[in-house]
Scaffold this active site. Structure first.
Site, short mmCIF file in Angstrom:
data_model
loop_
_atom_site.label_atom_id
_atom_site.label_comp_id
_atom_site.label_asym_id
_atom_site.label_seq_id
_atom_site.Cartn_x
_atom_site.Cartn_y
_atom_site.Cartn_z
N GLY A 40 12.97 -41.31 -5.97
CA GLY A 40 11.74 -41.62 -5.24
C GLY A 40 11.79 -40.81 -3.96
N THR A 41 11.36 -39.57 -4.09
CA THR A 41 11.55 -38.65 -2.96
C THR A 41 10.59 -38.91 -1.80
OG1 THR A 41 10.39 -37.11 -4.38
CG2 THR A 41 12.74 -36.72 -4.05
N ASN A 42 9.61 -39.76 -2.00
CA ASN A 42 8.79 -40.15 -0.85
C ASN A 42 9.64 -40.97 0.11
OD1 ASN A 42 6.65 -39.02 -2.27
ND2 ASN A 42 6.00 -41.00 -3.11
N ASP A 43 10.27 -41.99 -0.45
CA ASP A 43 11.11 -42.83 0.41
C ASP A 43 12.42 -42.14 0.77
OD1 ASP A 43 9.82 -45.26 1.13
OD2 ASP A 43 9.75 -45.74 -1.00
N ARG B 32 3.22 -47.70 -11.24
CA ARG B 32 3.34 -48.57 -10.06
C ARG B 32 2.60 -49.86 -10.36
NH1 ARG B 32 2.67 -43.43 -7.07
NH2 ARG B 32 4.22 -43.25 -5.41
N MET C 226 -5.50 -7.32 8.81
CA MET C 226 -4.92 -6.45 9.85
C MET C 226 -5.86 -5.26 10.09
SD MET C 226 -0.88 -6.72 9.13
CE MET C 226 -0.99 -6.53 7.38
N CYS D 222 10.05 -38.96 -9.25
CA CYS D 222 8.68 -39.46 -9.33
C CYS D 222 7.98 -39.49 -7.97
CB CYS D 222 8.64 -40.84 -9.98
SG CYS D 222 9.58 -42.07 -9.08
N GLU E 284 16.16 -43.86 -3.84
CA GLU E 284 15.23 -43.55 -2.74
C GLU E 284 15.75 -44.00 -1.39
OE1 GLU E 284 11.42 -45.39 -3.58
OE2 GLU E 284 12.36 -47.13 -4.47
N SER F 244 15.71 -42.32 -11.14
CA SER F 244 14.50 -41.55 -10.84
C SER F 244 14.42 -41.43 -9.32
CB SER F 244 13.26 -42.26 -11.38
OG SER F 244 12.12 -41.53 -11.02
N LYS G 121 0.83 -1.20 0.00
CA LYS G 121 0.00 0.00 0.00
C LYS G 121 0.87 1.26 0.00
CE LYS G 121 -3.57 -0.08 2.66
NZ LYS G 121 -5.00 0.11 2.77
N ARG H 191 7.74 -49.60 -13.08
CA ARG H 191 8.52 -49.99 -11.91
C ARG H 191 8.19 -51.43 -11.53
NH1 ARG H 191 7.71 -47.17 -6.25
NH2 ARG H 191 5.72 -48.27 -6.39
N ARG I 37 -3.40 -1.56 -6.10
CA ARG I 37 -2.50 -2.71 -5.97
C ARG I 37 -2.91 -3.75 -7.01
NH1 ARG I 37 -5.25 -4.82 -0.33
NH2 ARG I 37 -7.30 -5.10 -1.21
N HIS J 49 -14.37 -8.32 2.05
CA HIS J 49 -13.10 -8.97 2.40
C HIS J 49 -13.12 -10.46 2.13
CE1 HIS J 49 -12.01 -5.53 5.27
NE2 HIS J 49 -11.29 -5.47 4.18
N ARG K 50 -3.37 2.92 8.55
CA ARG K 50 -3.73 1.66 7.88
C ARG K 50 -2.52 0.77 7.76
NH1 ARG K 50 -8.32 2.46 4.20
NH2 ARG K 50 -8.93 4.62 4.30
N GLY L 78 -8.02 -7.39 4.70
CA GLY L 78 -8.86 -7.50 5.89
C GLY L 78 -8.24 -8.22 7.06
C1 PEP Z 1 8.92 -42.80 -3.79
O1 PEP Z 1 9.35 -43.44 -2.85
O2 PEP Z 1 9.10 -41.59 -3.93
C2 PEP Z 1 8.12 -43.46 -4.83
C3 PEP Z 1 7.74 -42.80 -5.90
O3 PEP Z 1 7.74 -44.74 -4.60
P1 PEP Z 1 6.51 -45.16 -3.64
O4 PEP Z 1 5.80 -43.92 -3.26
O5 PEP Z 1 5.68 -46.07 -4.43
O6 PEP Z 1 7.24 -45.82 -2.52
MG MG Z 2 9.37 -45.61 -2.99
#
Ligand code: PEP
Ligand code: MG
Length: 960
Positions: free
Chosen positions: A850-853, A642, A162, A915, A829, A848, A81, A701, A418, A536, A151, A160
């Site tokens: 496997g960022t979950n694991d 999968r 603050m 993935c 992973e 690849s 502002k 996989r 704005r 708001h 203000r 809205g």
């Molecule tokens: C992971 O681990 O990121 C993955 C893609 O495999 P999953 O989720 O099936 O274990």
């Molecule tokens: Mg995995």
């Protein structure tokens, strides 16, 4: 816990209850800036802001008479502002003079235990002098008093969330002077009663941390008193109150303030001003501002600026007004000036939803307001002036502007501009229009639409067929498009509680109120009986792309009775209702929703997006149906198929039975028999998906199931299996028990299964290769890739590759082909695989992540159990975000980058992708781009989001 639930768990966000409340504690000073520290109990060793550090700081930036200390680029210091007020001043637009107290002052204020820096006094007084000169009036002067507003204004707009205090400077000394000056006693007492209402609420109650029960705050009490007077006199509107009424009312107000809050209402203008400045700073840490920051990811340490500006009055009678406008329609993006205005009203009246605002022009007329006169009709000259300003501002900022204005006795003043919040549809449509109008170039177009906007765009809407026969409850203003269905609840707290219990709710409120922020967020949709398109809540909902209907006048909400009524019918809490936010219609019942249809603007936009994108985008899909959706959304291949998902859901009884048979086999012969029976199903499903992908790469996989999940639990299923295997029920149970693992996530899964049961790998490889060969023979291109999961050592890869080579030779022979092109790669992973990525690369055509694991094992956080503590981690800022949703770039990110470097050292041009669930998160996509990955892979509906995020990352890196 199933793979499905693993997935959904990883996607799960935080509830508000989990992240709230957050303590905001500043402590150590780093350089010249205050920084946030988790907890500090002893400040004695730190410099006192007011005494040392701040002496050299410029805390106050003036804007007055066509000149300004700041400009639009200084948002971090002056807030949005403040920066734009300075810019409008520089553009010589009619802006009342004022000054901005910086965000840095706010952070210093908190670092100094909520005390304003000592040097601020002199800087503010100097600025007030200049302001007085520009406005020809003096602050606190008995004969010619200047009034000001205080203000808030953060870097990023928080509509809205603050506080604001208007009419600061009215006191027993200045009131008579202002009456003489204006000749309008009624106006002055009306301004004074507003000051008391706002000041008592914001400065004397909220900023003091007083938290009365709902409905008992000082503001509500004073509102109630006002209502009583109106009722006793038979008035319909606030404007019916006479000067005498207001005079009596302010006396009663002041008494009530004293009784309720234990303090006199301050009669000294300077005391009011300092109270206002401090209270606005404190509102940065108010409950709803903190909640909003959590949702929007706005850092606590930014702080807010305070804008002190000369008051202009929209409530000086019939020739005065106040209004809010958007340079284009913020819901649809249509290039039409859009807004609302109110005659004889001040400040927040338009946005607070107290009176139904009138339309600005013809384009803004709708069912609810078409009987009201537009500004265009009532004051064509002023409308034209405003329209010209709208055009200038858009040309200058090259973006849709959200404008606040006031007309004081026929003179137009600009109070704010704005970049306006917009829905996903509007963001896309207006950016495409602006490109055509040559207002912006293609790069700006791509940067202008946020990935979350696309998310909204792909949201469902009410099925028109269901709508045709649905029973109408009422109509309102279409504040946030799309459809939503849920059970009606009438308070924000109930919305939060019901959603925590797994319910889908529509939050129904009498009027739009920023206090409801948490309930609004969790609700499927929002419905209010009062309020306008620029209220708001409408702004906030629209910013989130949430379905929202406001001002549904026929609906009467009874908060205490937890019910609503319309058309003679009553709807209790928990009743299913459906909103069509695009048209503003409320229906009874739970109506069906359909996905957003083909949108030509969207397609054209995505085409331009792809011209900037260098990072590939694939999808995680396991069925031809998902593959087709992903293809339509622009996926360039499947990054994760999968295999085990073919055993979940409808129509999987037979393959699941065979898989169970295989799992419970006790001899290789039994297992072979089961695998032979399973083979045609696996081949059929893989072939269908390969075919659907039309020659684009498909990374299949190898099986990665937690085996125990597939052990049948019901006696009936166990008996069926016992019969098939020719064993007793007891034996089935015993074999099932033998598969029990204490820690299945780190148990007999992934490649380990292929090592202990090579025939399982062989069956799958045979299925993949035969499917590919058959397609190729039928002149249908296919490009399979085999991915080996949960690896930690190169020897696992060597082991599996022997099997793959053997089966490949057999299949080539059987199918009578020389070769079947195939890549074989691994998932990274497990942290050990990342550390040894150079070795893994010797046997991998691709990696690849496997960022979950990888996140699970890198953090040591069980992905199945994180829900119990993650909220606390994020809430207490131990972690900045859920690492299962967005890559932890500091830690897990190092593993990723190291793997890429090590892998490519050994194998130049190693193909690398991701993935895990984070593959569709815009920040993670940008990280993957920066880390040199070849592609990201995400669920089909996130493909467009990933494409846009990838293009934006390339533009930001100036590589395109
Ligand atoms: C992971 O681990 O990121 C993955 C893609 O495999 P999953 O989720 O099936 O274990
Ligand atoms: Mg995995």
């Amino acid at each position: 816990m199933s793979q499905e639930s693993k997935k959904s768990m990883a996607k799960e966000g935080l509830t508000f209850a989990e992240v709230f409340p957050i303590l905001f504690r500043f402590s150590a000073l780093k350089g010249s800036r205050a920084v946030v520290q988790p907890v500090v109990s002893n400040h004695r060793t730190q410099p006192r802001i007011g005494e040392t550090m701040s002496k050299s700081k410029k805390y106050v930036y003036l804007f007055a008479g066509g000149a300004a200390d700041g400009n639009a680029k200084m948002k971090n210091l002056l807030g949005g502002k403040g920066a734009n007020l300075a810019e409008m001043c520089l553009l010589k637009l009619p802006v009342p003079a004022g000054f901005t107290v910086t965000t840095e002052c706010c952070t210093d204020f908190f670092a100094n235990r909520s005390k304003l820096p000592a040097v601020l006094d002199a800087q503010v007084r100097a600025a007030v002098l200049k302001m007085e000169k520009a406005m020809g009036a003096k602050f606190g002067d008995p004969s010619n008093p200047l009034l000001v507003s205080c203000r808030s204004g953060a870097r990023k707009s928080m509509p809205g969330m603050m506080e604001t205090v208007l009419n600061v400077g009215l006191s027993s000394k200045t009131i008579p002077g202002l009456i003489r000056k204006t000749g309008n006693e009624r106006f002055v007492y009306d301004a004074y009663r507003r000051l008391i209402m706002m000041y008592a609420d914001v400065v004397m109650e909220k900023a003091e941390g007083l938290e009365p029960a709902e409905g008992q705050g000082i503001r509500k009490q004073l509102d109630g008193m006002l209502g009583t007077v109106k009722k006793s006199k038979g008035y319909k509107s606030d404007t019916d109150l006479t000067a005498e009424d207001l005079k009596a009312l302010v006396v009663a107000f002041k008494q009530r303030v004293k009784d309720a809050l234990g303090k006199e209402f301050p009669d000294d203008p300077w005391k009011q001003l300092w109270g206002g400045v401090s209270a606005v700073f404190k509102s940065w840490n108010g409950k709803r501002a903190v909640s909003y920051r959590r949702i929007e990811g706005i850092p606590d340490e930014w702080g807010t600026a305070v804008n002190v500006q000369a008051m202009v009055f929209g409530n000086m009678g019939e020739n005065s007004a106040t209004g809010v406008a958007f340079s284009r329609n913020p819901a649809t993006g249509e290039n039409k000036f859009y807004g609302e205005w109110l005659v004889d009203a001040q400040g927040e009246d338009v946005v607070a939803g107290i009176r139904t605002p009138s339309p600005l022009n013809k384009a803004t007329k709708n069912e609810q307001n078409k009987h009201l006169m537009s500004l265009e009709e009532v004051k064509p000259k002023l409308y034209k002036q405003l329209y010209d300003i709208r055009t200038r501002l858009e040309k200058h900022y090259k973006d849709m502007q959200d404008i606040e204005f006031t007309i004081q006795e026929g003179v137009l003043y600009m109070l704010q501009c704005r970049s306006g919040k917009r829905t996903g549809t509007a963001a896309l449509n207006m950016a495409m229009d602006m490109l055509k109008e040559k207002l912006i170039d293609a790069k700006t177009l791509v940067m202008r639409v946020e990935p979350t906007h696309l998310d909204q765009l792909l949201h469902p809407f009410v099925d028109p067929a269901a709508e045709k026969v649905a029973i109408l409850i009422g109509k309102g203003l279409p504040a946030g498009p799309g459809g939503a269905t849920g059970q009606a609840v009438f308070t924000a707290e109930d919305a939060v509680a019901w959603v925590a219990n797994g319910k889908k709710v529509i939050l129904v409120r009498e009027e739009t109120n920023p206090e409801d922020i948490e309930g609004m967020r969790v609700a499927q949709g929002i419905l209010t009986a009062r309020g306008g398109m620029t209220s708001h809540a409408a702004l906030v909902a629209r910013g989130w792309g949430k379905c929202c209907i406001v001002g549904a006048g026929e609906i009467h909400v009874d908060v205490h009775g937890k019910k609503m009524s319309a058309g003679g019918k009553t709807y209790a809490e928990g009743t299913w209702i459906t909103l069509n936010g695009t048209k503003g219609i409320v229906y009874e019942g739970e109506l069906a929703m359909v996905d957003a249809t083909e949108n030509p603007q969207f397609k054209a936009f995505m085409k331009i997006v792809d011209t900037f994108r260098t990072l590939g985008v694939r999808t995680n899909a396991d069925t031809p149906e998902d593959a087709k959706i992903a293809l339509a959304y622009g996926a360039e291949g499947i990054g994760l198929f999968r295999t085990e998902h073919m055993f979940y859901g409808a129509g999987t009884d037979e393959p699941l039975f065979l898989l169970r048979k295989m799992i419970l086999s006790s001899t290789p012969a039994e297992r072979k028999q089961a695998l032979d029976e399973l083979f045609p199903f696996v081949k059929r499903d893989i072939k269908a998906t390969l075919e659907a992908m039309k020659g684009l790469p498909v990374t299949v996989r190898l099986l990665d199931p937690p085996l125990h999940e597939f052990v049948p639990q019901s006696v009936e299923k166990q008996a069926e299996l016992a019969k098939a295997l020719g064993i007793t029920l007891e034996q089935v149970k015993t074999r099932g028990d033998a598969l029990h693992e204490n820690n299945p996530m780190m148990g007999h899964r992934g490649v380990r299964l292929g090592v202990t049961y090579p025939e399982v790998t062989e069956m799958q490889v045979r299925a993949i290769l035969e499917a590919a060969a058959e397609l190729n023979k039928a002149k249908k291109a296919s490009k399979p890739e085999i991915m080996i999961p949960v690896t930690c050592d190169v020897n696992e890869l060597k082991h599996q590759k022997v099997l793959i080579a053997k089966v490949k030779a057999e299949v080539c022979k059987k199918m009578n082909v020389r070769d079947i092109p195939l890549l074989v790669g691994t998932m990274i992973e497990i942290p050990r695989a990342a550390l040894l990525a150079d070795r893994m690369a010797t046997e991998s055509d691709f990696f690849s992540f496997g960022t979950n694991d990888l996140t699970q094992m890198g953090f040591g956080f069980s992905r199945d159990d994180i829900g119990g503590f993650l909220g606390h981690y994020v809430g207490q800022k131990i972690l900045a975000a859920d690492p299962f949703q967005t890559i932890d770039q500091d830690g897990i990110g190092q593993l990723i980058q190291m793997s890429v470097q090590k892998g490519r050292k050994v194998r130049k041009g190693l193909k690398v992708g991701i993935c895990g669930e984070q593959g569709g998160d815009p920040a993670s996509v940008e990280f993957c781009f920066k880390s040199g990955l070849n592609y990201v892979s995400c669920s089909p509906f996130r493909v467009p989001i990933a494409r846009l995020a990838a293009a934006q990352a390339a533009i930001k890196a100036k590589k395109v």
